[in-house]
Design a protein around this motif. Structure first.
Motif, mmCIF file in Angstrom:
data_model
loop_
_atom_site.group_PDB
_atom_site.id
_atom_site.type_symbol
_atom_site.label_atom_id
_atom_site.label_comp_id
_atom_site.label_asym_id
_atom_site.label_seq_id
_atom_site.Cartn_x
_atom_site.Cartn_y
_atom_site.Cartn_z
ATOM 1 N N PRO A 104 0.828 -1.213 0.000
ATOM 2 C CA PRO A 104 0.000 0.000 0.000
ATOM 3 C C PRO A 104 0.861 1.262 0.000
ATOM 4 O O PRO A 104 2.057 1.211 0.262
ATOM 5 N N GLU A 105 0.220 2.389 -0.323
ATOM 6 C CA GLU A 105 0.896 3.683 -0.240
ATOM 7 C C GLU A 105 0.840 4.139 1.212
ATOM 8 O O GLU A 105 -0.216 4.510 1.721
ATOM 9 N N ALA A 106 1.995 4.119 1.855
ATOM 10 C CA ALA A 106 2.054 4.354 3.298
ATOM 11 C C ALA A 106 1.569 5.742 3.694
ATOM 12 O O ALA A 106 0.922 5.906 4.731
ATOM 13 N N ASP A 107 1.876 6.776 2.868
ATOM 14 C CA ASP A 107 1.487 8.129 3.261
ATOM 15 C C ASP A 107 -0.031 8.292 3.270
ATOM 16 O O ASP A 107 -0.612 8.821 4.233
ATOM 17 N N LEU A 108 -0.707 7.820 2.218
ATOM 18 C CA LEU A 108 -2.171 7.896 2.184
ATOM 19 C C LEU A 108 -2.792 7.041 3.281
ATOM 20 O O LEU A 108 -3.763 7.436 3.929
ATOM 21 N N MET A 109 -2.222 5.867 3.482
ATOM 22 C CA MET A 109 -2.706 4.974 4.529
ATOM 23 C C MET A 109 -2.635 5.656 5.891
ATOM 24 O O MET A 109 -3.579 5.605 6.698
ATOM 25 N N GLY A 110 -1.531 6.332 6.162
ATOM 26 C CA GLY A 110 -1.351 7.025 7.435
ATOM 27 C C GLY A 110 -2.314 8.185 7.604
ATOM 28 O O GLY A 110 -2.883 8.385 8.685
ATOM 29 N N ILE A 111 -2.540 8.963 6.536
ATOM 30 C CA ILE A 111 -3.444 10.114 6.613
ATOM 31 C C ILE A 111 -4.871 9.655 6.903
ATOM 32 O O ILE A 111 -5.534 10.158 7.814
ATOM 33 N N PHE A 112 -5.348 8.688 6.108
ATOM 34 C CA PHE A 112 -6.717 8.195 6.309
ATOM 35 C C PHE A 112 -6.858 7.523 7.675
ATOM 36 O O PHE A 112 -7.882 7.661 8.344
ATOM 37 N N GLY A 113 -5.823 6.793 8.087
ATOM 38 C CA GLY A 113 -5.870 6.127 9.388
ATOM 39 C C GLY A 113 -5.916 7.116 10.538
ATOM 40 O O GLY A 113 -6.637 6.909 11.519
ATOM 41 N N PHE A 114 -5.172 8.228 10.408
ATOM 42 C CA PHE A 114 -5.162 9.227 11.472
ATOM 43 C C PHE A 114 -6.519 9.934 11.576
ATOM 44 O O PHE A 114 -7.045 10.144 12.674
ATOM 45 N N VAL A 115 -7.095 10.312 10.434
ATOM 46 C CA VAL A 115 -8.415 10.959 10.452
ATOM 47 C C VAL A 115 -9.451 9.989 11.032
ATOM 48 O O VAL A 115 -10.321 10.387 11.817
ATOM 49 N N ALA A 116 -9.345 8.708 10.674
ATOM 50 C CA ALA A 116 -10.261 7.703 11.212
ATOM 51 C C ALA A 116 -10.137 7.608 12.721
ATOM 52 O O ALA A 116 -11.139 7.460 13.431
ATOM 53 N N ASP A 147 -13.006 0.279 17.115
ATOM 54 C CA ASP A 147 -12.582 1.138 16.009
ATOM 55 C C ASP A 147 -11.376 1.981 16.402
ATOM 56 O O ASP A 147 -10.426 2.115 15.624
ATOM 57 N N ALA A 148 -11.438 2.576 17.584
ATOM 58 C CA ALA A 148 -10.321 3.426 18.015
ATOM 59 C C ALA A 148 -9.035 2.608 18.130
ATOM 60 O O ALA A 148 -7.968 3.044 17.685
ATOM 61 N N ILE A 149 -9.134 1.405 18.690
ATOM 62 C CA ILE A 149 -7.958 0.531 18.798
ATOM 63 C C ILE A 149 -7.430 0.172 17.415
ATOM 64 O O ILE A 149 -6.220 0.223 17.146
ATOM 65 N N GLY A 150 -8.346 -0.176 16.512
ATOM 66 C CA GLY A 150 -7.955 -0.538 15.146
ATOM 67 C C GLY A 150 -7.265 0.602 14.426
ATOM 68 O O GLY A 150 -6.305 0.393 13.682
ATOM 69 N N ASN A 151 -7.738 1.832 14.640
ATOM 70 C CA ASN A 151 -7.137 2.978 13.963
ATOM 71 C C ASN A 151 -5.726 3.275 14.448
ATOM 72 O O ASN A 151 -4.868 3.682 13.661
ATOM 73 N N VAL A 152 -5.493 3.095 15.739
ATOM 74 C CA VAL A 152 -4.131 3.251 16.248
ATOM 75 C C VAL A 152 -3.216 2.255 15.533
ATOM 76 O O VAL A 152 -2.110 2.605 15.087
ATOM 77 N N ALA A 153 -3.705 1.026 15.373
ATOM 78 C CA ALA A 153 -2.914 -0.010 14.693
ATOM 79 C C ALA A 153 -2.671 0.345 13.227
ATOM 80 O O ALA A 153 -1.578 0.107 12.694
ATOM 81 N N VAL A 154 -3.683 0.923 12.550
ATOM 82 C CA VAL A 154 -3.520 1.305 11.140
ATOM 83 C C VAL A 154 -2.448 2.380 10.996
ATOM 84 O O VAL A 154 -1.590 2.321 10.101
#
Length: 199
Positions: A104-116, A147-154
């Motif tokens: 995956p594209e790590a930068d996009l993954m990180g941005i979407f994961g942080f907003v989530a 969800d919150a736990i999962g997002n930290v992991a993402v």
């Protein structure tokens, strides 16, 4: 003593909290599923499905306000089974992607994961005063907490994908999220069966 004093799930504040959670989850779930496809992240796709599932299940909890304990327990049982099915879908998709090994594209993954993560923390915050009660009430809380736990992991996985240059952290997180779904599914079904037995 008023009905809302006797039954916390009837309180107007609980209904408002559920509406906020429905809107946050469905709205961001649609955004994140697009982000998952754009970035190629299985963890984001898994998380997006979780958002949409949470929104749907929370809406069901909203509809069940005022129902008898027996029917609320049946609603929670349905929620638990749905979460278990969702966990299996994520598990199978992650297994398939393990074979394909697309990075995956790590930068996009990180941005979407942080907003989530921010969206899920907001959802969890409005539910904190309403986290105890019957199986239906506890199910909604478990969905938001997971969800919150999962997002930290993402977010952590995005950093590891960028650092290692491999897709493995993304896939590991997808498996972890699936396991969290399955564990919570078991808890919700157990609690719902207990409530059914006592009603």
């Amino acid at each position: 003593m008023s009905g809302s004093d006797l039954d916390p799930h009837l309180a107007p504040a609980y209904r408002r909290a559920l509406w906020i959670v429905v809107l946050l989850n469905v709205g961001y779930g649609l955004v994140e599923i697009v982000g998952g496809f754009i970035s190629g992240s299985q963890a984001l796709k898994a998380d997006a499905l979780d958002f949409l599932g949470d929104g749907s299940i929370t809406f069901l909890a909203l509809l069940s306000i005022g129902w008898s304990l027996r029917w609320r327990a049946r609603s929670a049982l349905l929620q638990g089974l749905f979460l278990g099915a969702l966990g299996m879908v994520v598990l199978l998709n992650a297994a398939y992607r393990t074979i394909m090994l697309n990075q995956p594209e790590a930068d996009l993954m990180g941005i979407f994961g942080f907003v989530a993560l921010v969206v899920n923390l907001a959802s969890a915050a409005v539910l904190v005063p309403h986290r105890t009660g019957d199986a239906n009430v506890r199910a909604v809380w478990l969905f938001s907490r997971n969800d919150a736990i999962g997002n930290v992991a993402v977010v952590i996985a995005a950093g590891l994908v960028w650092w290692t240059g491999t897709p493995w952290p993304d896939l590991v997180v997808a498996f972890v999220i699936a396991g969290l779904f399955l564990q919570s599914s078991w808890v919700i079904v157990r609690d719902a069966r207990r409530d059914l037995g006592s009603s």
